[in-house]
Design an enzyme around this catalytic site. Structure first.
Site, PDB file in Angstrom:
ATOM      1  CB  CYS A  50     -12.727  -0.457  13.057  1.00 26.23           C
ATOM      2  SG  CYS A  50     -14.060   0.142  14.051  1.00 26.23           S
TER       3      CYS A  50
ATOM      4  CB  SER B 155      -0.877  -0.002   1.260  1.00 25.85           C
ATOM      5  OG  SER B 155      -1.573   1.214   1.361  1.00 25.85           O
ATOM      6  CB  ALA B 156       1.064   4.168  -2.275  1.00 24.72           C
ATOM      7  CG  HIS B 157      -1.989   4.989   2.910  1.00 23.55           C
ATOM      8  ND1 HIS B 157      -2.338   5.234   4.213  1.00 23.55           N
ATOM      9  CD2 HIS B 157      -2.629   3.857   2.564  1.00 23.55           C
ATOM     10  CE1 HIS B 157      -3.159   4.285   4.633  1.00 23.55           C
ATOM     11  NE2 HIS B 157      -3.355   3.432   3.655  1.00 23.55           N
TER      12      HIS B 157
HETATM   13  N1  PLP Z   1      -2.825  -4.552   5.688  1.00 23.48           N
HETATM   14  C1  PLP Z   1      -2.279  -4.000   6.786  1.00 23.48           C
HETATM   15  C2  PLP Z   1      -1.348  -4.812   7.632  1.00 23.48           C
HETATM   16  C3  PLP Z   1      -2.584  -2.686   7.123  1.00 23.48           C
HETATM   17  O1  PLP Z   1      -2.040  -2.142   8.220  1.00 23.48           O
HETATM   18  C4  PLP Z   1      -3.482  -1.962   6.303  1.00 23.48           C
HETATM   19  C5  PLP Z   1      -3.890  -0.586   6.655  1.00 23.48           C
HETATM   20  O2  PLP Z   1      -4.004  -0.238   7.816  1.00 23.48           O
HETATM   21  C6  PLP Z   1      -4.010  -2.584   5.168  1.00 23.48           C
HETATM   22  C7  PLP Z   1      -3.661  -3.887   4.893  1.00 23.48           C
HETATM   23  C8  PLP Z   1      -4.961  -1.877   4.247  1.00 23.48           C
HETATM   24  O3  PLP Z   1      -4.276  -0.989   3.384  1.00 23.48           O
HETATM   25  P1  PLP Z   1      -5.051   0.244   2.718  1.00 23.48           P
HETATM   26  O4  PLP Z   1      -5.238   1.264   3.774  1.00 23.48           O
HETATM   27  O5  PLP Z   1      -4.137   0.706   1.613  1.00 23.48           O
HETATM   28  O6  PLP Z   1      -6.330  -0.291   2.174  1.00 23.48           O
END
Ligand code: PLP
Length: 382
Positions: free
Chosen positions: A314, A189-191
């Site tokens: 959440c 995930s980029a952010h």
């Molecule tokens: N997987 C993990 C371990 C994460 O911490 C997160 C985001 O908190 C995600 C997946 C989901 O990523 P995104 O926010 O880009 O949907």
């Protein structure tokens, strides 16, 4: 007033200046990456350059990188594709974007330090000869605990299983190698690594058959229909390149984090750092102050100018008992009183001093019962 201190990098990371500049430049340009004219070709070049940068971050081939709308979509896509026709085994500490995409899955337990129980995984693989998909994250978002993914993948392979790895929190904080991990799919995930929100990638090995979630124009080699978000993808590419360059600085955060933990515990010896005995991401601390609800702590620290998060928040912002800490068998009072402090590229000693000031006030108020909702030891962690 001093600037507010941001210590919630595992939630999202502030953009670095070169990312902002690359995205601003891309926003000012016009072009659909599927168009054959010069505008389209420029957009295509930007997308393919970013693909090379993201591939380089994880030691994969550019053709294996499929851009998605974020880490959640990447996890969902992996489970839909690699999990088709297979029973699914997921670690009990996965992110909801894995757990809720695999509701029928069997849970692989973790030990008290939050590390997957490899013997339990082996037994689960041996017990049922049907083909399986094993999902195991590389590092946990709440505790930072690093999982033995390469070992789990070797076990899984020996039983003919495919492996999906959620590397969303690990990327940019650990050196990553798709081939050495031996997994079939890997979510990013980029952010979480300094790029924009709403873009991510799934790295897909050749063992996985084409099974898209989104149907339409056939973009991303048929894996993800929809016009590519060129500015976001470009920002992701620049962030990925910077993440490789800046990895030594991120790894060095471990010293600042360890010193911070010492100081937090010196102020409040009753506090507990969860999973402190496990290998953890260099930037992450999960600390519990038993008896004071995590939401109260987060609000009090925010009033003191420091942003952290509750162990498990959440998307609605509500806090519910962390399934991660519960899976580790943590005491109910620890689960209810756990907050996550996550450092990043802008964090310095002064930020930690500021946190310590706010923490000292919080602990003193908690001891003198100044918080109205002072626990009440919480719901059962059964
Ligand atoms: N997987 C993990 C371990 C994460 O911490 C997160 C985001 O908190 C995600 C997946 C989901 O990523 P995104 O926010 O880009 O949907």
């Amino acid at each position: 007033m001093t600037r507010p201190v941001y210590l919630d990098y595992n939630a999202t990371v502030p953009l670095k200046q070169p990312v902002i500049e690359a995205m601003a430049a891309a926003l000012a340009e016009c072009g659909n990456a599927s168009s054959v004219h010069r505008f389209g070709r420029l957009a295509r070049r930007a997308v393919e350059t970013a693909r090379e940068d993201v591939a380089a971050l994880v030691g994969a081939a550019p053709r294996q990188v499929v851009f998605t709308g974020g880490g959640t979509e990447a996890n969902n896509l992996a489970i839909a594709a690699a999990g088709a026709g297979r029973r699914v085994l997921v670690s009990a500490i996965e992110h909801d974007s894995v757990l809720k995409a695999a509701t029928e899955a069997a849970l692989i337990p973790v030990g008290p330090q939050g590390v997957i129980d490899l013997a339990a995984l082996q037994a689960m693989l041996e017990r049922d000869p049907r083909p399986a998909l094993v999902c195991l994250m590389l590092a946990n978002n709440e505790t930072g605990v690093i999982q033995p993914v390469a070992q789990a993948a070797a076990l899984a392979r020996a039983h003919g299983a495919l492996v999906h790895c959620d590397a969303v929190q690990a990327a940019g904080k650990l050196a990553l190698d798709f081939v050495q991990l031996g997994v079939d799919t890997l979510a990013l995930s980029a952010h979480k690594l300094g790029g924009p929100q709403g873009v991510g990638a799934l790295v897909i090995g050749d063992s996985v058959e084409l099974r898209p979630l989104l149907m339409g124009g056939g973009q991303e080699r048929g894996w993800r229909a929809g016009t590519e978000n060129v500015p976001a993808i470009r920002g992701f590419g620049v962030a990925a390149r910077l993440a490789v360059q800046d990895l030594p600085a991120v790894l060095a955060l471990a010293a600042l984090r360890d010193h911070m933990e010492e100081r937090l515990l010196r102020t409040a010896p009753e506090a507990v750092v969860l999973a402190s005995g496990a290998g953890r991401l260099p930037n992450t601390t999960c600390i519990a102050l038993p008896g004071l609800p995590a939401e109260t702590q987060v609000m009090a620290l925010d009033l003191g100018g420091v942003a952290v998060s509750a162990g498990s928040a959440c998307s609605s912002g509500k806090v519910r008992p962390s399934h991660v800490l519960r899976a580790m068998g943590a005491d109910a009072a620890l689960v209810a009183g756990a907050i996550r402090i996550s450092l990043g590229w802008r964090t310095n000693e002064q930020d930690i001093d500021h946190l310590l000031d706010a923490w000292t006030t919080l602990v003193a108020r908690a001891r003198s019962h100044q918080y109205p909702d002072r626990a009440t030891v919480p719901v059962s962690a059964a």
